[in-house]
Design an enzyme around this catalytic site. Sequence first.
Site, PDB file in Angstrom:
ATOM      1  CB  SER A  14      -0.922   0.025   1.101  1.00 32.07           C
ATOM      2  OG  SER A  14      -1.805  -1.115   1.224  1.00 32.07           O
ATOM      3  CE  LYS A  50      -9.764  -7.451   8.590  1.00 30.15           C
ATOM      4  NZ  LYS A  50      -8.493  -7.062   9.289  1.00 30.15           N
ATOM      5  CE1 TYR A  98      -2.206  -1.470  -3.998  1.00 30.71           C
ATOM      6  CE2 TYR A  98      -4.225  -2.278  -4.442  1.00 30.71           C
ATOM      7  CZ  TYR A  98      -3.546  -1.410  -3.406  1.00 30.71           C
ATOM      8  OH  TYR A  98      -4.037  -0.900  -2.369  1.00 30.71           O
ATOM      9  CB  ALA A 112      15.127  -4.735  -4.308  1.00 34.56           C
ATOM     10  CD  GLU A 178      -8.934  -7.665  12.487  1.00 30.13           C
ATOM     11  OE1 GLU A 178      -9.316  -6.422  12.503  1.00 30.13           O
ATOM     12  OE2 GLU A 178      -8.304  -8.041  11.766  1.00 30.13           O
ATOM     13  NE  ARG A 195       2.032 -10.870  26.561  1.00 31.44           N
ATOM     14  CZ  ARG A 195       3.123 -10.672  26.094  1.00 31.44           C
ATOM     15  NH1 ARG A 195       4.215 -11.450  26.177  1.00 31.44           N
ATOM     16  NH2 ARG A 195       3.379  -9.305  25.174  1.00 31.44           N
ATOM     17  NE  ARG A 201      -0.624  -6.006  27.133  1.00 31.89           N
ATOM     18  CZ  ARG A 201      -0.341  -6.722  28.289  1.00 31.89           C
ATOM     19  NH1 ARG A 201      -0.803  -5.641  29.327  1.00 31.89           N
ATOM     20  NH2 ARG A 201      -0.110  -7.657  28.524  1.00 31.89           N
ATOM     21  CB  THR A 304      -3.376  -0.276   5.311  1.00 35.15           C
ATOM     22  OG1 THR A 304      -3.224  -1.644   5.307  1.00 35.15           O
ATOM     23  CG2 THR A 304      -3.620   0.179   3.651  1.00 35.15           C
ATOM     24  CG  HIS A 428     -35.002   8.416  16.031  1.00 33.38           C
ATOM     25  ND1 HIS A 428     -34.279   7.653  17.022  1.00 33.38           N
ATOM     26  CD2 HIS A 428     -36.105   8.002  15.810  1.00 33.38           C
ATOM     27  CE1 HIS A 428     -35.319   7.064  17.662  1.00 33.38           C
ATOM     28  NE2 HIS A 428     -36.425   7.047  16.960  1.00 33.38           N
TER      29      HIS A 428
HETATM   30  P1  NDP Z   1      -0.758  -7.184  18.094  1.00 34.51           P
HETATM   31  O1  NDP Z   1       0.370  -6.459  18.458  1.00 34.51           O
HETATM   32  O2  NDP Z   1      -2.034  -6.580  17.782  1.00 34.51           O
HETATM   33  O3  NDP Z   1      -1.067  -8.425  19.249  1.00 34.51           O
HETATM   34  C1  NDP Z   1       0.093  -9.108  19.437  1.00 34.51           C
HETATM   35  C2  NDP Z   1      -0.823 -10.033  20.573  1.00 34.51           C
HETATM   36  O4  NDP Z   1       0.347 -11.111  20.776  1.00 34.51           O
HETATM   37  C3  NDP Z   1      -1.113  -9.318  21.844  1.00 34.51           C
HETATM   38  O5  NDP Z   1      -2.373 -10.143  22.303  1.00 34.51           O
HETATM   39  C4  NDP Z   1       0.171  -9.693  22.842  1.00 34.51           C
HETATM   40  O6  NDP Z   1      -0.268  -9.612  23.880  1.00 34.51           O
HETATM   41  C5  NDP Z   1       0.521 -11.132  22.260  1.00 34.51           C
HETATM   42  N1  NDP Z   1       1.753 -11.527  22.472  1.00 34.51           N
HETATM   43  C6  NDP Z   1       3.168 -10.926  21.944  1.00 34.51           C
HETATM   44  N2  NDP Z   1       4.002 -11.576  22.314  1.00 34.51           N
HETATM   45  C7  NDP Z   1       3.647 -12.637  23.353  1.00 34.51           C
HETATM   46  C8  NDP Z   1       4.215 -13.740  23.896  1.00 34.51           C
HETATM   47  N3  NDP Z   1       5.732 -13.732  23.924  1.00 34.51           N
HETATM   48  N4  NDP Z   1       3.377 -14.437  24.603  1.00 34.51           N
HETATM   49  C9  NDP Z   1       2.350 -14.188  24.605  1.00 34.51           C
HETATM   50  N5  NDP Z   1       1.619 -13.412  23.832  1.00 34.51           N
HETATM   51  C10 NDP Z   1       2.156 -12.454  23.296  1.00 34.51           C
HETATM   52  O7  NDP Z   1      -0.498  -8.230  16.816  1.00 34.51           O
HETATM   53  P2  NDP Z   1      -1.270  -8.742  15.564  1.00 34.51           P
HETATM   54  O8  NDP Z   1      -0.467  -9.851  15.348  1.00 34.51           O
HETATM   55  O9  NDP Z   1      -2.617  -9.221  15.894  1.00 34.51           O
HETATM   56  O10 NDP Z   1      -1.366  -8.002  14.475  1.00 34.51           O
HETATM   57  C11 NDP Z   1      -0.218  -7.180  13.964  1.00 34.51           C
HETATM   58  C12 NDP Z   1      -0.593  -5.893  13.623  1.00 34.51           C
HETATM   59  O11 NDP Z   1      -1.064  -5.881  12.272  1.00 34.51           O
HETATM   60  C13 NDP Z   1      -1.309  -4.910  14.491  1.00 34.51           C
HETATM   61  O12 NDP Z   1      -0.335  -4.409  15.589  1.00 34.51           O
HETATM   62  C14 NDP Z   1      -1.939  -3.944  13.827  1.00 34.51           C
HETATM   63  O13 NDP Z   1      -1.258  -2.731  13.496  1.00 34.51           O
HETATM   64  C15 NDP Z   1      -1.853  -4.586  12.328  1.00 34.51           C
HETATM   65  N6  NDP Z   1      -3.283  -5.190  12.136  1.00 34.51           N
HETATM   66  C16 NDP Z   1      -4.333  -4.230  11.889  1.00 34.51           C
HETATM   67  C17 NDP Z   1      -5.469  -4.591  11.740  1.00 34.51           C
HETATM   68  C18 NDP Z   1      -6.586  -3.554  11.501  1.00 34.51           C
HETATM   69  O14 NDP Z   1      -6.483  -2.415  11.383  1.00 34.51           O
HETATM   70  N7  NDP Z   1      -8.069  -3.821  11.779  1.00 34.51           N
HETATM   71  C19 NDP Z   1      -6.015  -5.890  11.493  1.00 34.51           C
HETATM   72  C20 NDP Z   1      -4.895  -6.805  11.645  1.00 34.51           C
HETATM   73  C21 NDP Z   1      -3.549  -6.350  11.932  1.00 34.51           C
HETATM   74  P3  NDP Z   1      -0.050  -8.523  25.096  1.00 34.51           P
HETATM   75  O15 NDP Z   1      -1.396  -7.764  24.631  1.00 34.51           O
HETATM   76  O16 NDP Z   1      -0.173  -9.087  26.279  1.00 34.51           O
HETATM   77  O17 NDP Z   1       0.848  -7.813  24.894  1.00 34.51           O
END
Ligand code: NDP
Length: 453
Positions: A14, A50, A98, A112, A178, A195, A201, A304, A428
């Site tokens: 993107s 997705k 694209y 690259a 999701e 966790r 979070r 994105t 409404h």
């Molecule tokens: P996120 O960063 O959103 O979430 C990662 C998850 O993994 C959290 O629950 C985190 O826990 C957990 N985690 C990380 N390390 C460990 C560990 N060592 N042990 C246990 N749990 C762990 O990542 P995603 O993979 O879901 O998505 C990646 C990125 O992609 C997002 O940050 C977002 O920016 C983008 N994305 C955006 C979307 C949208 O705009 N709708 C859709 C999908 C992805 P904790 O919370 O406890 O840290």
Amino acid sequence: MPYDFDLFVIGGGSGGVRCARMAASHGAKVAVAEEGPWGGTCVNVGCVPKKLMVMASEYSGAVQDSHGFGWNTLPGQHDWSALIEAKDAEISRLNGIYKRMMANCTTFEARARFIDPHTIEVAGQKVTAAHIVIAVGGRPIIPDFAGAEHVIVSDHVFHMQTLPQRITIAGSGFIAVEFAGIFAGLGRQVDLVYRADLPLRGFDEDLRTGLAEAMAAQGIRLHPGRTIRAVTAAKQVTLDNGATIESDLVFSALGRAPYTGDLGLDAAGVKTGGMGSIPVDETSATNQPHIYAIGDVTHRINLTPVAIAEGHALADRLFGPGPRHWHLNRVAAAVFSTPPIATVGLTEAEAAAMGPTDIYLEKFTPMRHTLSKRARKTTMKLVVDQATQKVVGVHMLGEDAPEIIQGLSIAINAGATKQDFDRTVGIHPTAAEEFVTMRTRARVSDATVRAAE
Ligand code: NDP
């Protein structure tokens, strides 16, 4: 020394595509390299497929709702492979669009890497460029628990030919919640292992609580405060407390990391930071002033539209009429959970840490579920700075939340106050009208006072 190109963009996702085509439209001689299909993560293994899957999963809930409105519709059988086939056809169409968007650029369908600060090796050739943009995005993190080789990540889920019945998901970030909703909506048994005490979070606590309730009501089995210790070849999952979950598929969604390995960044003299990310200044420049990085590879706001905004701004600044300004401090975000979440601005906790904050909160059964008695609530929340009465955060969990918050994010970026919201006449009957009819303050939040006590 003349260069082969004014601009070389590494990565046809993107951000990279927007930067390349805007630069070309300003008259620059541009090349783009992409080793995978055009469109990058968002188009191929992210947002677009997705969302198609989210849409597919929503029909089971709609069938449930329909019963309250006099229909006797039966759920029927979902054909996962038919969904994948239809999705693939749509993604191929988008790949073509694209590619055509770069008609005025030289394209390389190959990986690259830098040879030196101005030279790129691509498809067996060495090409030089005055400016180089790194827009390679990120890749899913592979977990480090025992048996990780038996686990899939998001890149795989879009290409599976069958969807097994019992699915365990690790994590509770964007991707985990999701897909929990997608799989549950498609009738699968879902266990979500995370966790934290609540999913997502960093999001507002009321939304996190509301989503946990909604997921439980949908039949998703929540395992808060837990991590995966091991997975066997038969997909038996052992948690850190010794409990086991029998699964047919284990899906790890533990975050994404910048995809900077093997890019030759040392040869280019480009410094990296945490997780291999590329630090940049406000103009997207790396420590090498002619080399830039945009989008997820910078690992800041991994969305994105942010990558697109950065790519567009950079092309305008280098070759166009001048810098383009975007509001990147109040970026709205959506999570396409079931139901979806959308949010812009500060959470209650973030605002309260800065001073007294007025909270307006509504939690109600939306009209669509009143007749069907489906256990699904909508949460809507305004976070208002008490001193200025500016609305500093708007949060929603509920149907159409992303569509509603996109509009409201303009008001927040424009600095709207609670009185501006109050002066606005609602539409409404909608859920959205609640945002302009909330009159009774639910509470005052003030972490600064609590910290001093
Ligand atoms: P996120 O960063 O959103 O979430 C990662 C998850 O993994 C959290 O629950 C985190 O826990 C957990 N985690 C990380 N390390 C460990 C560990 N060592 N042990 C246990 N749990 C762990 O990542 P995603 O993979 O879901 O998505 C990646 C990125 O992609 C997002 O940050 C977002 O920016 C983008 N994305 C955006 C979307 C949208 O705009 N709708 C859709 C999908 C992805 P904790 O919370 O406890 O840290």
